[in-house]
Design a protein around this motif. Sequence first.
Motif, PDB file in Angstrom:
ATOM      1  N   LYS A 159       3.837  20.558  -0.863  1.00 18.03           N
ATOM      2  CA  LYS A 159       4.726  21.693  -0.604  1.00 18.03           C
ATOM      3  C   LYS A 159       6.171  21.210  -0.422  1.00 18.03           C
ATOM      4  N   GLN A 160       6.340  20.154   0.364  1.00 18.11           N
ATOM      5  CA  GLN A 160       7.685  19.602   0.624  1.00 18.11           C
ATOM      6  C   GLN A 160       8.319  19.058  -0.657  1.00 18.11           C
ATOM      7  N   LEU A 161       7.525  18.358  -1.470  1.00 23.19           N
ATOM      8  CA  LEU A 161       8.056  17.793  -2.718  1.00 23.19           C
ATOM      9  C   LEU A 161       8.487  18.896  -3.683  1.00 23.19           C
ATOM     10  N   ASN A 162       7.674  19.948  -3.784  1.00 21.42           N
ATOM     11  CA  ASN A 162       8.035  21.060  -4.672  1.00 21.42           C
ATOM     12  C   ASN A 162       9.299  21.775  -4.209  1.00 21.42           C
ATOM     13  N   THR A 163       9.502  21.822  -2.890  1.00 25.33           N
ATOM     14  CA  THR A 163      10.702  22.480  -2.351  1.00 25.33           C
ATOM     15  C   THR A 163      11.941  21.620  -2.554  1.00 25.33           C
ATOM     16  N   ARG A 164      11.807  20.325  -2.234  1.00 25.40           N
ATOM     17  CA  ARG A 164      12.982  19.442  -2.248  1.00 25.40           C
ATOM     18  C   ARG A 164      13.327  18.910  -3.629  1.00 25.40           C
ATOM     19  N   PHE A 165      12.319  18.654  -4.445  1.00 25.22           N
ATOM     20  CA  PHE A 165      12.549  18.050  -5.764  1.00 25.22           C
ATOM     21  C   PHE A 165      11.913  18.900  -6.865  1.00 25.22           C
ATOM     22  N   PRO A 166      12.421  20.105  -7.081  1.00 30.04           N
ATOM     23  CA  PRO A 166      11.779  20.980  -8.074  1.00 30.04           C
ATOM     24  C   PRO A 166      11.866  20.455  -9.502  1.00 30.04           C
ATOM     25  N   ASN A 167      12.939  19.701  -9.815  1.00 32.13           N
ATOM     26  CA  ASN A 167      13.145  19.248 -11.203  1.00 32.13           C
ATOM     27  C   ASN A 167      12.816  17.771 -11.421  1.00 32.13           C
ATOM     28  N   GLU A 168      12.386  17.082 -10.366  1.00 31.71           N
ATOM     29  CA  GLU A 168      12.075  15.645 -10.487  1.00 31.71           C
ATOM     30  C   GLU A 168      10.602  15.465 -10.854  1.00 31.71           C
ATOM     31  N   PRO A 169      10.273  14.424 -11.639  1.00 35.99           N
ATOM     32  CA  PRO A 169       8.843  14.145 -11.902  1.00 35.99           C
ATOM     33  C   PRO A 169       8.168  13.645 -10.629  1.00 35.99           C
ATOM     34  N   LYS A 170       7.038  14.263 -10.270  1.00 39.09           N
ATOM     35  CA  LYS A 170       6.366  13.942  -8.998  1.00 39.09           C
ATOM     36  C   LYS A 170       4.993  13.309  -9.209  1.00 39.09           C
ATOM     37  N   ARG A 171       4.716  12.929 -10.434  1.00 34.03           N
ATOM     38  CA  ARG A 171       3.389  12.385 -10.753  1.00 34.03           C
ATOM     39  C   ARG A 171       3.126  11.090  -9.968  1.00 34.03           C
ATOM     40  N   GLY A 172       1.974  11.045  -9.306  1.00 35.64           N
ATOM     41  CA  GLY A 172       1.563   9.838  -8.580  1.00 35.64           C
ATOM     42  C   GLY A 172       2.143   9.705  -7.193  1.00 35.64           C
ATOM     43  N   ALA A 173       3.034  10.608  -6.771  1.00 39.71           N
ATOM     44  CA  ALA A 173       3.703  10.470  -5.469  1.00 39.71           C
ATOM     45  C   ALA A 173       2.733  10.706  -4.317  1.00 39.71           C
ATOM     46  N   ILE A 174       1.821  11.676  -4.467  1.00 38.53           N
ATOM     47  CA  ILE A 174       0.898  11.997  -3.361  1.00 38.53           C
ATOM     48  C   ILE A 174      -0.154  10.889  -3.186  1.00 38.53           C
ATOM     49  N   PRO A 175      -0.828  10.412  -4.270  1.00 37.47           N
ATOM     50  CA  PRO A 175      -1.728   9.256  -4.075  1.00 37.47           C
ATOM     51  C   PRO A 175      -1.003   8.036  -3.507  1.00 37.47           C
ATOM     52  N   TYR A 176       0.256   7.848  -3.927  1.00 37.51           N
ATOM     53  CA  TYR A 176       1.078   6.740  -3.403  1.00 37.51           C
ATOM     54  C   TYR A 176       1.228   6.874  -1.887  1.00 37.51           C
ATOM     55  N   ALA A 177       1.510   8.101  -1.416  1.00 41.22           N
ATOM     56  CA  ALA A 177       1.679   8.341   0.021  1.00 41.22           C
ATOM     57  C   ALA A 177       0.361   8.143   0.763  1.00 41.22           C
ATOM     58  N   LEU A 178      -0.747   8.608   0.184  1.00 42.40           N
ATOM     59  CA  LEU A 178      -2.049   8.474   0.850  1.00 42.40           C
ATOM     60  C   LEU A 178      -2.476   7.011   0.953  1.00 42.40           C
ATOM     61  N   MET A 179      -2.188   6.228  -0.086  1.00 44.13           N
ATOM     62  CA  MET A 179      -2.492   4.784  -0.025  1.00 44.13           C
ATOM     63  C   MET A 179      -1.649   4.107   1.053  1.00 44.13           C
ATOM     64  N   ARG A 180      -0.423   4.561   1.203  1.00 42.63           N
ATOM     65  CA  ARG A 180       0.456   3.995   2.243  1.00 42.63           C
ATOM     66  C   ARG A 180      -0.073   4.344   3.640  1.00 42.63           C
ATOM     67  N   SER A 181      -0.624   5.546   3.778  1.00 42.77           N
ATOM     68  CA  SER A 181      -1.130   5.966   5.090  1.00 42.77           C
ATOM     69  C   SER A 181      -2.353   5.143   5.517  1.00 42.77           C
ATOM     70  N   LEU A 182      -3.041   4.520   4.556  1.00 44.70           N
ATOM     71  CA  LEU A 182      -4.195   3.669   4.888  1.00 44.70           C
ATOM     72  C   LEU A 182      -3.779   2.342   5.512  1.00 44.70           C
ATOM     73  N   GLN A 183      -2.521   1.956   5.333  1.00 43.84           N
ATOM     74  CA  GLN A 183      -2.046   0.676   5.856  1.00 43.84           C
ATOM     75  C   GLN A 183      -1.515   0.843   7.277  1.00 43.84           C
ATOM     76  N   MET A 184      -1.682  -0.189   8.084  1.00 46.17           N
ATOM     77  CA  MET A 184      -1.089  -0.168   9.424  1.00 46.17           C
ATOM     78  C   MET A 184       0.434  -0.156   9.276  1.00 46.17           C
ATOM     79  N   ARG A 185       1.095   0.554  10.162  1.00 40.03           N
ATOM     80  CA  ARG A 185       2.538   0.776  10.028  1.00 40.03           C
ATOM     81  C   ARG A 185       3.325  -0.523   9.889  1.00 40.03           C
ATOM     82  N   ARG A 186       3.003  -1.532  10.686  1.00 46.96           N
ATOM     83  CA  ARG A 186       3.797  -2.775  10.658  1.00 46.96           C
ATOM     84  C   ARG A 186       3.543  -3.611   9.403  1.00 46.96           C
ATOM     85  N   LEU A 187       2.467  -3.303   8.671  1.00 41.83           N
ATOM     86  CA  LEU A 187       2.154  -4.059   7.454  1.00 41.83           C
ATOM     87  C   LEU A 187       2.633  -3.355   6.186  1.00 41.83           C
TER      88      LEU A 187
END
Length: 200
Positions: A159-187
């Motif tokens: 929802k945030q990406l569609n609002t903020r970046f309507p004309n930018e390519p967003k392919r792969g951004a959500i899986p990228y974020a979910l993979m990042r959330s699996l990592q401990m913050r300091r790593l």
Amino acid sequence: MFRSRSKDEKASAQQVTADLSKNPRDPEAPKGRPTPKRSEAQTQRRRAQSAPMDRKEAAKRQREARRADLVRQREALNSGDERFLPARDKGPVRRFARDFVDSRFAVAEFFLPVAVVILVLSLFGNRVPRLQDIALLLWGVLIVLIVLDSIGTWIRLRKQLNTRFPNEPKRGAIPYALMRSLQMRRLRLPKPQVKRGERP
């Protein structure tokens, strides 16, 4: 056919050479090609200097260039410098996805520590059968929480990406974020640029 040159021929040849050395070429005379621009001449000179002499030299220079790129990339991953980040981390969409994940707690980031605890509990499960049951229950609860939290992150981030970046390519951004959330913050790399609770 292979006779030696006569004295007269040698003398005339020497005379021509002497005349040429005394009278250099007229600078105004056409030379059959246009004078190159200064920038072109400098580029050709640099290319001639930097052109490798052989394959070994070329491979060595290539290795040095690759090493320098990796050093710059490593520094960029620590500092967040957009210019030298790897291609998968570049762009405003990826930066926002990183900041979105880094600004909040995610259940998935506790996956590794809890997995270690579950592994330890399962090792002692043979002696104390109750511990093995607790480890399995903890594992199941963790998986369910990670799935629910990931679905919530997916919906909010999209929802945030569609609002903020309507004309930018967003392919792969959500899986990228979910993979990042699996990592401990300091790593996480690139290093988080926002604090928890701070709006991205």
